[in-house]
Design a protein around this motif. Structure first.
Motif, PDB file in Angstrom:
ATOM      1  N   LEU A   1       0.839  -1.194   0.000  1.00 25.42           N
ATOM      2  CA  LEU A   1       0.000   0.000   0.000  1.00 25.42           C
ATOM      3  C   LEU A   1       0.876   1.247   0.000  1.00 25.42           C
ATOM      4  CD1 LEU A   1      -2.773   1.262   0.045  1.00 25.42           C
ATOM      5  CD2 LEU A   1      -2.812   1.029   2.537  1.00 25.42           C
ATOM      6  N   LEU A   2       1.982   1.200   0.719  1.00 28.89           N
ATOM      7  CA  LEU A   2       2.923   2.321   0.722  1.00 28.89           C
ATOM      8  C   LEU A   2       3.424   2.607  -0.689  1.00 28.89           C
ATOM      9  CD1 LEU A   2       4.881   4.263   2.431  1.00 28.89           C
ATOM     10  CD2 LEU A   2       6.559   2.429   2.119  1.00 28.89           C
ATOM     11  N   VAL A   3       3.854   1.568  -1.393  1.00 26.45           N
ATOM     12  CA  VAL A   3       4.398   1.734  -2.738  1.00 26.45           C
ATOM     13  C   VAL A   3       3.317   2.219  -3.702  1.00 26.45           C
ATOM     14  CG1 VAL A   3       5.408   0.510  -4.715  1.00 26.45           C
ATOM     15  CG2 VAL A   3       6.277   0.090  -2.404  1.00 26.45           C
ATOM     16  N   TRP A   4       2.098   1.698  -3.558  1.00 23.11           N
ATOM     17  CA  TRP A   4       1.019   2.153  -4.432  1.00 23.11           C
ATOM     18  C   TRP A   4       0.726   3.637  -4.200  1.00 23.11           C
ATOM     19  CZ3 TRP A   4      -1.201   1.022  -8.762  1.00 23.11           C
ATOM     20  CH2 TRP A   4      -2.412   1.635  -9.110  1.00 23.11           C
ATOM     21  N   ASP A   5       0.721   4.046  -2.939  1.00 20.28           N
ATOM     22  CA  ASP A   5       0.513   5.462  -2.633  1.00 20.28           C
ATOM     23  C   ASP A   5       1.634   6.328  -3.214  1.00 20.28           C
ATOM     24  OD1 ASP A   5      -1.844   5.025  -1.297  1.00 20.28           O
ATOM     25  OD2 ASP A   5      -0.951   4.957   0.691  1.00 20.28           O
ATOM     26  N   LEU A   6       2.863   5.823  -3.142  1.00 17.32           N
ATOM     27  CA  LEU A   6       3.992   6.553  -3.718  1.00 17.32           C
ATOM     28  C   LEU A   6       3.812   6.723  -5.231  1.00 17.32           C
ATOM     29  CD1 LEU A   6       6.884   4.826  -1.735  1.00 17.32           C
ATOM     30  CD2 LEU A   6       6.302   7.249  -1.600  1.00 17.32           C
ATOM     31  N   LEU A   7       3.386   5.673  -5.889  1.00 17.50           N
ATOM     32  CA  LEU A   7       3.146   5.755  -7.332  1.00 17.50           C
ATOM     33  C   LEU A   7       1.993   6.707  -7.633  1.00 17.50           C
ATOM     34  CD1 LEU A   7       3.534   1.982  -8.292  1.00 17.50           C
ATOM     35  CD2 LEU A   7       5.006   3.854  -9.059  1.00 17.50           C
TER      36      LEU A   7
ATOM     37  N   GLU B   1       4.332  -4.824 -11.589  1.00 16.23           N
ATOM     38  CA  GLU B   1       2.900  -4.961 -11.869  1.00 16.23           C
ATOM     39  C   GLU B   1       2.141  -3.701 -11.456  1.00 16.23           C
ATOM     40  OE1 GLU B   1      -0.872  -7.933 -10.853  1.00 16.23           O
ATOM     41  OE2 GLU B   1       1.171  -8.519 -10.327  1.00 16.23           O
ATOM     42  N   MET B   2       2.492  -3.158 -10.287  1.00 17.86           N
ATOM     43  CA  MET B   2       1.856  -1.923  -9.829  1.00 17.86           C
ATOM     44  C   MET B   2       2.171  -0.763 -10.768  1.00 17.86           C
ATOM     45  SD  MET B   2       2.225  -1.832  -5.688  1.00 17.86           S
ATOM     46  CE  MET B   2       1.058  -2.728  -4.646  1.00 17.86           C
ATOM     47  N   GLU B   3       3.416  -0.664 -11.163  1.00 16.33           N
ATOM     48  CA  GLU B   3       3.832   0.417 -12.060  1.00 16.33           C
ATOM     49  C   GLU B   3       3.106   0.309 -13.392  1.00 16.33           C
ATOM     50  OE1 GLU B   3       8.131   2.422 -12.812  1.00 16.33           O
ATOM     51  OE2 GLU B   3       7.922   0.370 -13.575  1.00 16.33           O
ATOM     52  N   HIS B   4       3.006  -0.898 -13.911  1.00 22.28           N
ATOM     53  CA  HIS B   4       2.298  -1.112 -15.178  1.00 22.28           C
ATOM     54  C   HIS B   4       0.824  -0.753 -15.035  1.00 22.28           C
ATOM     55  CE1 HIS B   4       1.165  -2.923 -19.000  1.00 22.28           C
ATOM     56  NE2 HIS B   4       0.229  -3.603 -18.367  1.00 22.28           N
TER      57      HIS B   4
ATOM     58  N   LYS C   1       0.396   3.007 -15.038  1.00 18.60           N
ATOM     59  CA  LYS C   1       0.530   3.550 -16.392  1.00 18.60           C
ATOM     60  C   LYS C   1      -0.719   3.250 -17.217  1.00 18.60           C
ATOM     61  CE  LYS C   1       5.587   3.302 -16.606  1.00 18.60           C
ATOM     62  NZ  LYS C   1       6.761   2.657 -17.248  1.00 18.60           N
ATOM     63  N   THR C   2      -1.296   2.081 -17.004  1.00 17.15           N
ATOM     64  CA  THR C   2      -2.515   1.710 -17.725  1.00 17.15           C
ATOM     65  C   THR C   2      -3.665   2.634 -17.355  1.00 17.15           C
ATOM     66  OG1 THR C   2      -1.863  -0.628 -17.841  1.00 17.15           O
ATOM     67  CG2 THR C   2      -4.209  -0.126 -18.089  1.00 17.15           C
ATOM     68  N   ILE C   3      -3.826   2.876 -16.057  1.00 17.00           N
ATOM     69  CA  ILE C   3      -4.908   3.752 -15.590  1.00 17.00           C
ATOM     70  C   ILE C   3      -4.705   5.174 -16.099  1.00 17.00           C
ATOM     71  CG2 ILE C   3      -5.989   4.757 -13.536  1.00 17.00           C
ATOM     72  CD1 ILE C   3      -5.277   2.131 -12.075  1.00 17.00           C
ATOM     73  N   ALA C   4      -3.467   5.648 -16.065  1.00 17.72           N
ATOM     74  CA  ALA C   4      -3.174   6.998 -16.560  1.00 17.72           C
ATOM     75  C   ALA C   4      -3.507   7.112 -18.057  1.00 17.72           C
ATOM     76  CB  ALA C   4      -1.712   7.338 -16.309  1.00 17.72           C
ATOM     77  N   ALA C   5      -3.204   6.068 -18.818  1.00 19.03           N
ATOM     78  CA  ALA C   5      -3.503   6.082 -20.255  1.00 19.03           C
ATOM     79  C   ALA C   5      -5.012   6.072 -20.492  1.00 19.03           C
ATOM     80  CB  ALA C   5      -2.854   4.871 -20.932  1.00 19.03           C
TER      81      ALA C   5
END
Length: 256
Positions: free
Chosen positions: A92-98, A131-134, A137-141
């Motif tokens: 959750l920390l990493v997702w929030d950071l992204l 996977e989180m980073e991808h 990027k998918t949601i942003a697109a």
């Protein structure tokens, strides 16, 4: 690994400073995440942690020391225990950071480098990070495409199927992230190797079946993941209901 909430919020501040200055979008996103993580006390210590982070960043001998000072501050916060309170899991920390890094539509190299440092230090699986980073990027697109459709003059009847498909893709991506974050609690329990001593083995079995300590620490972070992710990403990843209503009204007027 469960992190102290206040320490996690300081790490978010360090991320915002990684590329030079915190933008208005990043600050708004930080406010939303802080309010979600610690609704009772965040507003009381928000300015204090911002000042502490700024003091750490400017404590170097020369200006070029800034990045090393960022890492020092982050590593210090990662070592702060949750102290019995419901903490925040690493995923959750990493997702929030992204979420913060993508909030201003610019994923800076310095931000990615800092997040990867946290992934390595915490021992988070690299595959989960990618996977989180991808997914981000998918949601942003998807959001970019939806914003383009909103600004087009095409009839509502033509764009509605496209919008529905984009919304379904976004919902599926967000559901995958929710599941990935929730799975952290169970995966942590499963990775505990059963000891040979019979008494300890019995305790370990009870722990794995009840999840008493681990479940308690993660409870505050995971019980509202579905709501928290939506709140944390509402600026970047939400489509205005008013916009939908406006499109619908316009389309009905056109058809009439």
């Amino acid at each position: 690994m469960v992190l102290n909430k206040r320490a996690a919020l300081k790490i978010f501040c360090y991320l915002m400073a990684a590329d030079g200055a915190a933008t208005a979008d990043e600050q708004e996103c930080f406010q939303a995440i802080g309010t979600e993580l610690d609704p009772d006390a965040f507003c009381e210590y928000r300015e204090q942690i911002v000042e502490e982070v700024d003091r750490q960043i400017h404590s170097g001998i020369e200006e070029e020391d800034a990045y090393e000072l960022l890492l020092e501050g982050i590593d210090r916060e990662l070592a702060v225990p949750a102290e019995g309170e419901a903490g925040i899991g690493v995923r959750l920390l990493v997702w929030d950071l992204l979420t913060i890094a993508f909030s201003n539509a610019e994923y800076a190299g310095a931000e990615r480098k800092l997040i990867k440092h946290i992934v390595r230090v915490t021992g988070m699986e690299h595959s989960v990070f990618f996977e989180m980073e991808h997914s981000m990027k998918t949601i942003a697109a998807i959001e970019k495409e939806m914003n383009w459709i909103e600004q087009s003059n095409r009839p509502y009847a033509q764009v509605r199927p496209i919008v529905d498909e984009l919304q379904n893709r976004r919902a599926a991506t967000m559901e995958g992230i929710r599941q990935l974050i929730q799975d952290e609690e169970y995966e942590s329990v499963e990775k505990i190797a059963p000891p040979k001593d019979s008494k300890i083995a019995k305790w370990s079995a009870n722990f794995a079946s009840t999840g008493t300590e681990l479940g308690g620490k993660f409870a505050g972070a995971t019980k509202s993941i579905a709501g928290s992710i939506n709140k944390q990403t509402r600026k970047l990843f939400s489509r205005s209901k008013d916009a939908n209503a406006g499109e619908h009204t316009e389309a009905e007027s056109t058809e009439e």
